[in-house]
Design an enzyme around this catalytic site. Structure first.
Site: not given
Length: 428
Positions: A149, A370, A398
């Site tokens: 991320s 996602d 995610h």
């Protein structure tokens, strides 16, 4: 601890300690694998400590708390009561006077965070410099790195700043490097609506659990009801506001395993009980935890130090009109009315764009469903990196590595160990 300068332009000036955690390699040692779990500001110390055995053998696994967070001289500039009030107030201002007060509150919060001793020295460029100090302290000529991320942004920043000091890099769940804030919000709205459709199809096949008759309508009506009058949750805790209700739905979209709970909680909310839905909200849980995450104080400092975007209220109103068209389930509730980074000056050192100067392959992983970092971002990042290799996971959620997706894990482990780019480009 690793001691680094607060300001790299004043290397003999004030110093801070960055907290580290290392799990020694099992078997023949290949080097160090440095991990960043995202956030910005999630604890790499906790992430590595709590996931012993997750990563490939042969590496010392090293996590760290980025400067300004966790155990690394954490900044403290957010009053918990005010933060909770931010989520319990309405999403839409009732009049211009109320909006002006909200904007003034945001500017005051920005000033308070910038006034901390690290306020002007957070941001990913300085974390990348800390990362290079860590590489040197570990005795490595080049780093092996895995970022999730936000950790992707740190990875591409390091590769742009120190292109010859990368042995191997895995970037899982990237934001779109080509998108400004407005485009990124629109991309997220598209993904919200697509997942609302997937959730409705999931409910259509329900046989052993409860689902609303029309899930998308139930989502919209629940948020609208909470905006009009927040729903009670439990004694001593905040009610389910529209912000918490919206966040609960989005939080559930992160993980399809929670969709059965989401369906039941929407039914409870339709009967006036907001507790089950509130318990799905990441921020409701954080704001009512005895030990809230240390990312709360630093997240805007870091994000606004990285990005040059400074949208106006008119920009946000324009985005909201787009969302009504492309994501009707969430139209009117996203992205809100107070622009991100309101009150923050333009950054001194925004993060660089990813480039093609790194001489080694960089593996980019994107998931087609996602909700936090839509798949198009992985496509754009892989294209921007001269040696970028895109690995796609076809499914919701995610990030992908270490979450039980064996195809992904096997390909990533082989890449990190043997530097062999995957021949398979898509995992189910």
């Amino acid at each position: 601890m690793l001691t680094v300068p607060v300001d790299y332009n004043a290397p003999t000036g004030p110093m801070i300690d960055v907290a580290l955690y290392r799990v020694e390699a099992q078997g023949p040692r290949r080097g160090s694998l440095i991990v960043n779990p995202g956030g910005p500001g999630e604890s790499g110390v906790d992430f590595v400590r709590d996931r012993t055995g997750l990563f490939p053998p042969g590496f010392d696994i090293v996590g760290f708390d980025p400067r300004g967070t966790g155990r690394s001289h954490a900044v403290h500039c957010v009053d918990p009561t005010q933060f909770d009030a931010l989520f319990t107030r309405a999403i839409q201002a009732r009049n211009t006077g109320e909006l002006d007060r909200w904007l003034a509150d945001a500017a005051h919060q920005a000033d308070a965070c910038l006034a901390t001793d690290l306020g002007a020295y957070l941001g990913t460029v300085n974390v990348a410099r800390d990362l290079d100090r860590l590489r040197s302290a570990l005795g490595e000529d080049a780093i092996t790195y895995m970022g999730f991320s936000y950790g992707v942004r740190l990875g591409w920043t390091y590769a742009a700043m120190f292109p010859t000091r990368v042995r191997a890099m895995v970037l899982d769940g990237p934001e779109d490097p080509d998108a400004d804030l407005a485009a990124g919000l629109v991309q997220q709205a598209v993904e919200f609506e697509r997942l609302a459709t997937d959730f409705s199809e999931f409910c259509a096949g329900a046989k052993s659990f409860r689902c609303p008759d029309d899930p998308r309508t139930a989502i919209r009506q629940t948020i609208a009801a909470a905006e009009s009058s927040p729903l009670p949750t439990e004694n001593g805790a905040a009610p389910l506001s529209a912000s918490y209700a919206f966040n609960a739905v989005v939080s559930a979209f992160y993980n399809a395993d929670t969709w059965q709970d989401l369906a039941a909680s929407l039914i409870d909310a339709s009967h006036g009980d907001g507790l089950a839905l509130a318990r799905l909200s990441y921020w409701w849980n954080e704001n009512h935890s005895a030990t809230p995450t240390a990312t709360i104080d630093a997240i805007d400092l870091i994000w606004c130090a990285d990005h040059t975007d400074r949208p106006t209220t008119e920009d946000y109103a324009r985005i909201s009109r787009q969302v009504v068209e492309i994501a009707p389930t969430f139209g009117g509730w996203f992205p809100g009315v107070v622009p991100r980074c309101y009150g923050y000056p333009s950054p001194r050192e925004p993060t660089p764009s990813p480039d093609n100067t790194s001489p080694v392959p960089i593996l980019v992983i994107g998931a087609t469903g996602d909700v936090a970092t839509p798949y198009i971002g992985a496509q754009h990042l892989a294209a921007a990196l001269g040696h970028g290799v895109l690995l796609t996971r076809d499914g919701p959620g995610h990030t992908s590595y270490g979450l039980g997706h064996q195809c992904i894990d096997d390909l990533v482990n082989r890449f990190l160990t043997d530097l062999m780019a995957p021949q398979v480009t898509t995992c189910p």
